[in-house]
Design an enzyme around this catalytic site. Sequence first.
Site, PDB file in Angstrom:
ATOM      1  N   SER A  14       0.056   5.250  -4.876  1.00  0.00           N
ATOM      2  CA  SER A  14       0.189   4.413  -3.672  1.00  0.00           C
ATOM      3  C   SER A  14       0.649   2.988  -3.985  1.00  0.00           C
ATOM      4  CB  SER A  14      -1.160   4.365  -2.941  1.00  0.00           C
ATOM      5  OG  SER A  14      -2.169   3.893  -3.820  1.00  0.00           O
ATOM      6  N   THR A  46      -3.430   0.127  -1.147  1.00  0.00           N
ATOM      7  CA  THR A  46      -2.630  -0.986  -1.669  1.00  0.00           C
ATOM      8  C   THR A  46      -3.487  -1.809  -2.610  1.00  0.00           C
ATOM      9  OG1 THR A  46      -1.297  -1.154   0.327  1.00  0.00           O
ATOM     10  CG2 THR A  46      -1.651  -3.202  -0.868  1.00  0.00           C
ATOM     11  N   THR A  71       2.460  -2.560  -2.860  1.00  0.00           N
ATOM     12  CA  THR A  71       2.214  -1.176  -2.428  1.00  0.00           C
ATOM     13  C   THR A  71       3.503  -0.361  -2.370  1.00  0.00           C
ATOM     14  OG1 THR A  71       1.129   0.116  -0.684  1.00  0.00           O
ATOM     15  CG2 THR A  71       2.543  -1.645   0.048  1.00  0.00           C
ATOM     16  N   ARG A  76      10.574   2.161   6.955  1.00  0.00           N
ATOM     17  CA  ARG A  76       9.283   1.638   7.417  1.00  0.00           C
ATOM     18  C   ARG A  76       8.745   0.586   6.430  1.00  0.00           C
ATOM     19  NH1 ARG A  76       3.725   1.173   5.454  1.00  0.00           N
ATOM     20  NH2 ARG A  76       2.338   1.277   7.230  1.00  0.00           N
ATOM     21  N   THR A  94      -5.952  -3.820   3.423  1.00  0.00           N
ATOM     22  CA  THR A  94      -5.455  -2.507   3.038  1.00  0.00           C
ATOM     23  C   THR A  94      -5.749  -1.539   4.182  1.00  0.00           C
ATOM     24  OG1 THR A  94      -5.513  -0.764   1.351  1.00  0.00           O
ATOM     25  CG2 THR A  94      -7.600  -1.854   1.840  1.00  0.00           C
ATOM     26  N   GLY A  95      -5.061  -0.415   4.170  1.00  0.00           N
ATOM     27  CA  GLY A  95      -5.260   0.543   5.250  1.00  0.00           C
ATOM     28  C   GLY A  95      -3.962   0.772   5.990  1.00  0.00           C
TER      29      GLY A  95
HETATM   30  N1  ASP Z   1      -1.328  -1.278   4.083  1.00  0.00           N
HETATM   31  C1  ASP Z   1      -0.445  -0.380   3.392  1.00  0.00           C
HETATM   32  C2  ASP Z   1       0.685   0.018   4.296  1.00  0.00           C
HETATM   33  O1  ASP Z   1       0.474   0.184   5.474  1.00  0.00           O
HETATM   34  C3  ASP Z   1      -1.136   0.828   2.868  1.00  0.00           C
HETATM   35  C4  ASP Z   1      -2.525   0.609   2.340  1.00  0.00           C
HETATM   36  O2  ASP Z   1      -2.951  -0.469   2.092  1.00  0.00           O
HETATM   37  O3  ASP Z   1      -3.280   1.539   2.189  1.00  0.00           O
HETATM   38  O4  ASP Z   1       1.769   0.208   3.816  1.00  0.00           O
END
Ligand code: ASP
Length: 328
Positions: free
Chosen positions: A83, A185, A203, A213, A236-237
């Site tokens: 990731s 991330t 990330t 995207r 993150t997320g």
């Molecule tokens: N925030 C990141 C994204 O949407 C992914 C992550 O942090 O898990 O690309």
Amino acid sequence: MPDRRTFIRKTALAAGSSLLAASVGQKAAAVVPQHEGHLILSTWSFGMKANAKAMEMLQAGSRLLDAVEEGVKVVEADPSMTSVGLSGFPDRDGNVTLDACIMDEEGKAGSVTFLQYIEHPVSVARLVMEKTPHVMLSGKGALRFALDNGFRMKKGLSPQARQAWEEWKKKTGYVPRPSADNHDTIGLIARSAQGKLAGACTTSGVAFKMYGRVGDSPIIGAGLYVDPLVGAATATGVGEYVMRICGAHTIVELMRQGVPPQQACVEALKRIVQRHQSLEGVQVGFLALHRSGSYGAYALRPGFQYALSLGNNHALHDAPAMFAEEKK
Ligand code: ASP
């Protein structure tokens, strides 16, 4: 009678408020953790190795910005990561596209989005900050800038990532669906013993996303924000949810108004809850660091871990969460 969605939303908000009262109310505020030495906070278990590198550098007298950059580079270069970096899972067409940003001790910012073939996007983001009049470069422009500055092209899509992508295509019928289990991330924010702040976020984004995207991670104020006079935050997320509320900036602004770091994370999460009818499968985690050395973490759901380093003390913690359910 409220429909199920409204009920779930109201319940979540109420849960958020009572958690807020329980965990960051008056009693907790009196014991807000504060630390005067070097302090590093980063997302997920892989944050541990980023923190270790950054702390080692700080203790050896490096500049905070260098420590932050080199810390997240350890994760970018780790071939087992799915990731972050070039070993990350690709978009739904098989392209590995990277997003990263960095902010320095003066609040200067650099960012790259939709960058391909470069092992260390965070270092390109730093050069955007230091060598150009801009804050963000994207796609082919970011790649050209990286190559002009001596970066080498490297292949993405590791055998492991290719296999996961092939399986995903068979199972899902090409529908991009960000969910709690296909992203993560490295966001790292740090405070030196001298009270300086800096941060970085990098990330490969949500796996199997649409071509083009870009998530929250490289967006200054969404995935990362550093205000030298106030504090720093990172996220993150599922980035779309963070971007809609300018997550990291919101948290720093709340801290500016005197809200303690953990409560600032809760307040930002409450805005996400208020704004969405459904958050099924969505995870968001925030980390916040006040310039005084107090810090906080909070997530929508259980499962978000963060790495905290206080001098020679490195530990992985489970962030408290607004909802009771597990991550998936
Ligand atoms: N925030 C990141 C994204 O949407 C992914 C992550 O942090 O898990 O690309």
